[in-house]
Design a protein around this motif. Sequence first.
Motif, PDB file in Angstrom:
ATOM      1  N   MET A 207      -7.282  -6.537 -11.025  1.00 52.07           N
ATOM      2  CA  MET A 207      -8.485  -5.471 -10.444  1.00 52.07           C
ATOM      3  C   MET A 207      -8.862  -4.523 -11.383  1.00 52.07           C
ATOM      4  O   MET A 207      -7.979  -4.255 -12.249  1.00 52.07           O
ATOM      5  N   ASP A 208      -9.759  -3.655 -11.195  1.00 49.34           N
ATOM      6  CA  ASP A 208     -10.198  -2.518 -11.993  1.00 49.34           C
ATOM      7  C   ASP A 208      -8.971  -1.516 -11.958  1.00 49.34           C
ATOM      8  O   ASP A 208      -8.431  -1.388 -11.076  1.00 49.34           O
ATOM      9  N   GLY A 209      -8.889  -0.335 -12.816  1.00 50.98           N
ATOM     10  CA  GLY A 209      -7.871   0.658 -12.881  1.00 50.98           C
ATOM     11  C   GLY A 209      -7.882   1.133 -11.520  1.00 50.98           C
ATOM     12  O   GLY A 209      -6.807   1.371 -11.300  1.00 50.98           O
ATOM     13  N   ALA A 210      -8.949   1.855 -11.156  1.00 50.47           N
ATOM     14  CA  ALA A 210      -8.903   2.561  -9.885  1.00 50.47           C
ATOM     15  C   ALA A 210      -8.266   1.923  -8.466  1.00 50.47           C
ATOM     16  O   ALA A 210      -7.641   2.292  -7.956  1.00 50.47           O
ATOM     17  N   ALA A 211      -8.611   0.468  -8.733  1.00 46.93           N
ATOM     18  CA  ALA A 211      -8.339  -0.045  -7.605  1.00 46.93           C
ATOM     19  C   ALA A 211      -6.674  -0.364  -7.706  1.00 46.93           C
ATOM     20  O   ALA A 211      -5.941  -0.446  -6.823  1.00 46.93           O
ATOM     21  N   LYS A 212      -6.352  -0.665  -8.863  1.00 49.85           N
ATOM     22  CA  LYS A 212      -4.886  -1.014  -9.057  1.00 49.85           C
ATOM     23  C   LYS A 212      -4.108   0.187  -8.593  1.00 49.85           C
ATOM     24  O   LYS A 212      -3.137   0.025  -8.078  1.00 49.85           O
ATOM     25  N   LYS A 213      -4.589   1.368  -9.035  1.00 51.21           N
ATOM     26  CA  LYS A 213      -3.862   2.922  -8.601  1.00 51.21           C
ATOM     27  C   LYS A 213      -3.951   2.947  -7.121  1.00 51.21           C
ATOM     28  O   LYS A 213      -2.892   3.199  -6.709  1.00 51.21           O
ATOM     29  N   GLU A 214      -4.728   2.473  -6.702  1.00 53.09           N
ATOM     30  CA  GLU A 214      -5.109   2.686  -5.118  1.00 53.09           C
ATOM     31  C   GLU A 214      -4.050   1.674  -4.383  1.00 53.09           C
ATOM     32  O   GLU A 214      -3.353   2.146  -3.488  1.00 53.09           O
ATOM     33  N   ILE A 215      -3.798   0.400  -4.946  1.00 58.91           N
ATOM     34  CA  ILE A 215      -2.935  -0.311  -4.359  1.00 58.91           C
ATOM     35  C   ILE A 215      -1.300   0.208  -4.678  1.00 58.91           C
ATOM     36  O   ILE A 215      -0.789   0.161  -3.492  1.00 58.91           O
ATOM     37  N   VAL A 216      -1.190   0.659  -5.766  1.00 61.32           N
ATOM     38  CA  VAL A 216       0.259   0.990  -6.117  1.00 61.32           C
ATOM     39  C   VAL A 216       0.414   2.299  -5.262  1.00 61.32           C
ATOM     40  O   VAL A 216       1.509   2.375  -4.688  1.00 61.32           O
ATOM     41  N   ASP A 217      -0.580   3.220  -5.139  1.00 55.36           N
ATOM     42  CA  ASP A 217      -0.259   4.326  -4.411  1.00 55.36           C
ATOM     43  C   ASP A 217      -0.144   3.884  -2.973  1.00 55.36           C
ATOM     44  O   ASP A 217       0.418   4.807  -2.216  1.00 55.36           O
ATOM     45  N   SER A 218      -0.381   2.902  -2.358  1.00 55.59           N
ATOM     46  CA  SER A 218      -0.414   2.653  -0.960  1.00 55.59           C
ATOM     47  C   SER A 218       0.789   1.925  -0.666  1.00 55.59           C
ATOM     48  O   SER A 218       1.315   1.733   0.423  1.00 55.59           O
ATOM     49  N   MET A 219       1.518   1.680  -1.782  1.00 53.15           N
ATOM     50  CA  MET A 219       3.021   0.969  -1.566  1.00 53.15           C
ATOM     51  C   MET A 219       4.067   1.925  -1.018  1.00 53.15           C
ATOM     52  O   MET A 219       4.076   3.084  -1.416  1.00 53.15           O
ATOM     53  N   ARG A 220       4.641   1.522  -0.292  1.00 45.54           N
ATOM     54  CA  ARG A 220       5.986   2.117   0.422  1.00 45.54           C
ATOM     55  C   ARG A 220       7.168   1.457   0.202  1.00 45.54           C
ATOM     56  O   ARG A 220       7.253   0.320  -0.097  1.00 45.54           O
ATOM     57  N   SER A 221       8.300   2.133   0.200  1.00 45.57           N
ATOM     58  CA  SER A 221       9.590   1.466  -0.114  1.00 45.57           C
ATOM     59  C   SER A 221      10.765   2.344   0.662  1.00 45.57           C
ATOM     60  O   SER A 221      10.789   3.314   0.898  1.00 45.57           O
ATOM     61  N   ASP A 222      11.748   1.447   0.970  1.00 48.06           N
ATOM     62  CA  ASP A 222      12.934   1.944   1.498  1.00 48.06           C
ATOM     63  C   ASP A 222      14.041   1.293   1.030  1.00 48.06           C
ATOM     64  O   ASP A 222      14.675   0.602   1.448  1.00 48.06           O
ATOM     65  N   PRO A 223      14.230   1.582  -0.450  1.00 51.98           N
ATOM     66  CA  PRO A 223      15.317   0.750  -1.138  1.00 51.98           C
ATOM     67  C   PRO A 223      16.781   0.940  -0.466  1.00 51.98           C
ATOM     68  O   PRO A 223      16.985   2.081  -0.132  1.00 51.98           O
ATOM     69  N   SER A 224      17.557   0.153  -0.760  1.00 55.50           N
ATOM     70  CA  SER A 224      18.997   0.528  -0.555  1.00 55.50           C
ATOM     71  C   SER A 224      20.018   0.242  -1.529  1.00 55.50           C
ATOM     72  O   SER A 224      21.107   0.057  -1.355  1.00 55.50           O
ATOM     73  N   ARG A 225      19.336   0.359  -2.819  1.00 55.38           N
ATOM     74  CA  ARG A 225      20.284   0.105  -3.965  1.00 55.38           C
ATOM     75  C   ARG A 225      20.531   1.330  -4.918  1.00 55.38           C
ATOM     76  O   ARG A 225      21.028   1.225  -6.079  1.00 55.38           O
ATOM     77  N   ALA A 226      20.087   2.408  -4.519  1.00 53.99           N
ATOM     78  CA  ALA A 226      20.431   3.515  -5.236  1.00 53.99           C
ATOM     79  C   ALA A 226      21.950   3.848  -5.274  1.00 53.99           C
ATOM     80  O   ALA A 226      22.692   3.157  -4.146  1.00 53.99           O
ATOM     81  N   GLY A 227      22.529   4.506  -6.121  1.00 53.68           N
ATOM     82  CA  GLY A 227      23.792   4.797  -6.089  1.00 53.68           C
ATOM     83  C   GLY A 227      24.185   4.856  -7.755  1.00 53.68           C
ATOM     84  O   GLY A 227      23.282   4.992  -8.681  1.00 53.68           O
ATOM     85  N   VAL A 228      25.418   4.745  -8.140  1.00 48.10           N
ATOM     86  CA  VAL A 228      25.755   4.624  -9.311  1.00 48.10           C
ATOM     87  C   VAL A 228      25.265   3.417  -9.777  1.00 48.10           C
ATOM     88  O   VAL A 228      25.061   2.322  -9.213  1.00 48.10           O
TER      89      VAL A 228
END
Lengths: 344, 180
Positions: A207-228
């Motif tokens: 998609m075009d750049g603005a739409a890409k940014k909109e999709i990426v900005d809408s992403m949420r995450s709840d990762p469990s792999r942080a740490g060392v």
Amino acid sequence: MERIRDLLDEAVGELEPSDPDPVAGVMRRGRAVRARRAAVAGVVAAVLVGGGVAGGWRMAAEEPRPAAGDGWVAPHVVDGVVVAGALELPVPDGWRVVVADEAAPCEKLERTILLVMPGQGGCQKAPVEMRRAVSGGIGGVLFGPVAPEELGGGPFTSLASLTLRGGEPAWLVNGVGSQEPDLRPYEGDDYLSLLLPWSETIIGLRMDGAAKKEIVDSMRSDPSRAGVLALPENASSVSLTLPDDTGRIRAAGRIGSDDPTTAAAVLRLLRGQTDVVGDADACAGPEQLNARLVLRGAGSYTVIISLGERCQEAVSSAGGRVRLSDATVAELKRLFGIATVVAK
Amino acid sequence: MSGAPAGFAEFVSARYPALVRYGALLTGDRGHGEDLAQDALVKTYRAWRRLHPRGDPEAYTRQVMVRAAWRAGRRLWRFELPAAVLPDRPAGGDFAESQSTTEVVLAALRALPAGQRVVLVLRYWAGLSEQEIAAQLGCSTGTVKSRASRAITALRRADGPLADAFTPAGRRHAAAQPSE
């Protein structure tokens, strides 16, 4: 503080469970969870089928990953949100979710998130595609070092990193192996390929750049792999690709070593980094240059180091994110015999 | 038991009491601790193929429990018991004699915010270093330090239920004597 430990010990030392048959209790509870999830999945599927969804879904897996050998979880939809590992992508209004079908005609599906399951390729295309990242071993061989024979003498780029809301790292892999740096992911209409190493998922955006940014900005995450940093126990070889200050990786910035002493020293240096960056504090952004470190042992691990004064952090493909000091980066260069990498 | 994969029933039978005790500390409540342990064991059951025989199912189960308890600090959690203030300090006399230690300690833990409680248990009961806790919880060592410090401060509060536990024995006995 021994007293605290004693108190806590004393408080629960005599405590006995109330369930006389915990195995049966756990099994009952498991069945109840499955039934609840099946009921919710039925409702979700009914809603989504109305919007054009095909295929079967798996409900969200909430449990953290065992340290090794944990598998990829197929993308699925929960309450209008596509869940893939730790990633959550809300389905935009008016969009639908489709599972790729090899038998389907080659067509570009509009306003669609296409879920490509392993072994289900086909030739459908969609503005957003999600598929499993290729993983070839323990810790995930997401992509390897640039081999000298692939270089063809030209400069090769670094890659860009993003931090999704919630802390999941995402690597822009378009630029890997290309001639030009790709540090402006939201410009142009080119296909953007986003690798989520911890969720072992690749997201393609057409998609075009603005739409890409909109999709990426809408992403949420709840990762469990942080740490060392999660690293191999031993490494038989290590390689480092380090960009110059324009983002290009030149010969002086591509070093590999099969020397066990060097590999062990690199591992030791990385293991000594304990300044863990929590999900809320992660800050790697696409404007930064990145170094790419690959360690091969019982499996291969990629470590991406976001460089710069503001946010210098390292992320392992197998999990873990730590802050690195300039001295650590300098020591890493020294171990690889890199004095300075300058643009020419 | 029918339906359980090989080794799972034996694992649960052997480790269940210890997991329930761990859950009680993480939640500050024996009933919710048992719930926490059972919920975690459901996840262990689902991951059993990857955990047995070469993995470490107990470490996995404890990790699930810790993360569930830690998440209580970030969102409403069904195991969380509202407790706006610390419970009443037991009336005079020796700490150990005045009330069941279990009740007093669990009440004091329950009064802490979930994040502080989890860090306290990991730091002072499980004996993990700040770095190890940060790694397990996915937060910075600074967060671990501050939560641990606040938890200790709350527990030591002069009018808190565990104040006597932090008072040197001599002073405690002297204070308990009626004045002439």
